[in-house]
Design an enzyme around this catalytic site. Sequence first.
Site, PDB file in Angstrom:
ATOM      1  N   ILE A   1    -104.324  51.736  -6.078  1.00 30.36           N
ATOM      2  CA  ILE A   1    -103.599  52.175  -4.891  1.00 30.36           C
ATOM      3  C   ILE A   1    -104.428  53.254  -4.216  1.00 30.36           C
ATOM      4  CG2 ILE A   1    -101.280  51.530  -5.637  1.00 30.36           C
ATOM      5  CD1 ILE A   1    -100.797  54.312  -6.624  1.00 30.36           C
ATOM      6  N   ASP A   2    -104.242  53.442  -2.925  1.00 31.26           N
ATOM      7  CA  ASP A   2    -105.075  54.365  -2.156  1.00 31.26           C
ATOM      8  C   ASP A   2    -104.944  55.805  -2.647  1.00 31.26           C
ATOM      9  OD1 ASP A   2    -105.809  52.230  -0.550  1.00 31.26           O
ATOM     10  OD2 ASP A   2    -104.239  52.623   0.930  1.00 31.26           O
ATOM     11  N   MET A   3    -105.948  56.592  -2.356  1.00 32.71           N
ATOM     12  CA  MET A   3    -105.993  57.984  -2.791  1.00 32.71           C
ATOM     13  C   MET A   3    -104.730  58.746  -2.403  1.00 32.71           C
ATOM     14  SD  MET A   3    -108.860  60.910  -1.913  1.00 32.71           S
ATOM     15  CE  MET A   3    -108.493  60.978  -0.146  1.00 32.71           C
TER      16      MET A   3
ATOM     17  N   ARG B   1    -100.055  49.337   5.198  1.00 28.38           N
ATOM     18  CA  ARG B   1    -100.472  50.190   6.311  1.00 28.38           C
ATOM     19  C   ARG B   1    -100.884  49.353   7.521  1.00 28.38           C
ATOM     20  NH1 ARG B   1    -104.900  53.894   3.539  1.00 28.38           N
ATOM     21  NH2 ARG B   1    -104.897  54.910   5.580  1.00 28.38           N
TER      22      ARG B   1
END
Length: 302
Positions: free
Chosen positions: A138-140, A239
Amino acid sequence: MDELCFEITEELEEERIDKCLAALVDSLSRSFIQKLIREEQVQVNGRPVKGSYRVKAEDRVVFSLPKAMEPEILPEHIPLDILYEDEDVIVVNKPKGMVVHPAAGHSGGTLVNALLGHCGSSLSGINGVLRPGIVHRIDMDTTGSIVACKNDRAHNCIAEQLREHSITRKYHALCQGNLKEDAGTIDRPVGRHPVDRKKMAVNEKNGKRAVTHYRVLERFGKYTYIECRLETGRTHQIRVHMASLGHPLLGDLLYGAQKGPFRLQGQALHAKVLGFRHPSTGEYLEVDAPLPEYFLRLISQV
């Protein structure tokens, strides 16, 4: 060295060689390709070319990639919010700002460093030295549930469930604007942005199928609190999909407004529910990551 070979098709004709290869190989940056060209590692029809060369249909492009030297990843004793753990898997509630695995600019302080500190050598090795135990990411700046595997058998089992889209992945998010529908499905392919290499985009021509199911949890006039269930798991999928509806996630500087009324570190997106078939027992296991403090505070402010 690894050698890659392509034959140029008509739709790429007259593109600069560096831009052409960047489009063909998503994992390589244009600057890295330009470096390969300068070092004469890229040949067209058997000869090295300059970066200004424009490709022609049926050109045969061959280039060599030097084998990556994988740095030693050191264990770090970083506190982990463990949601579930046994001899096969560990599910962690990842905090905002933590990168999942080491990459350029993030050699330490990652989830992998923390997992090595907690699990020692008991992590699957399928993804190599840089990503031990990591099956998905998962993104930062996305928080929430992420599973890591402690052996290759568990890794293969979870990876197969990801491929067949049988894993439950529900995210909570705050998006900008008031969504028109109470629920819906976004079925639009996601791929690399045709111009900005740092971004993904709805890409009908070169994207891969991406499906997000969303439902409204609460409306706040200017903002909407939603749940998104992933059917597929493309990079930045939620997103990109929400931005494509005209409702980018709150705090998402890459796909939404550059300024906002709240001081946020990235998008308001939380991987809340993660469910999968356990690799050993075969029974369905589901974990629910509580909303982080910043998210609860944001809901009270909007």
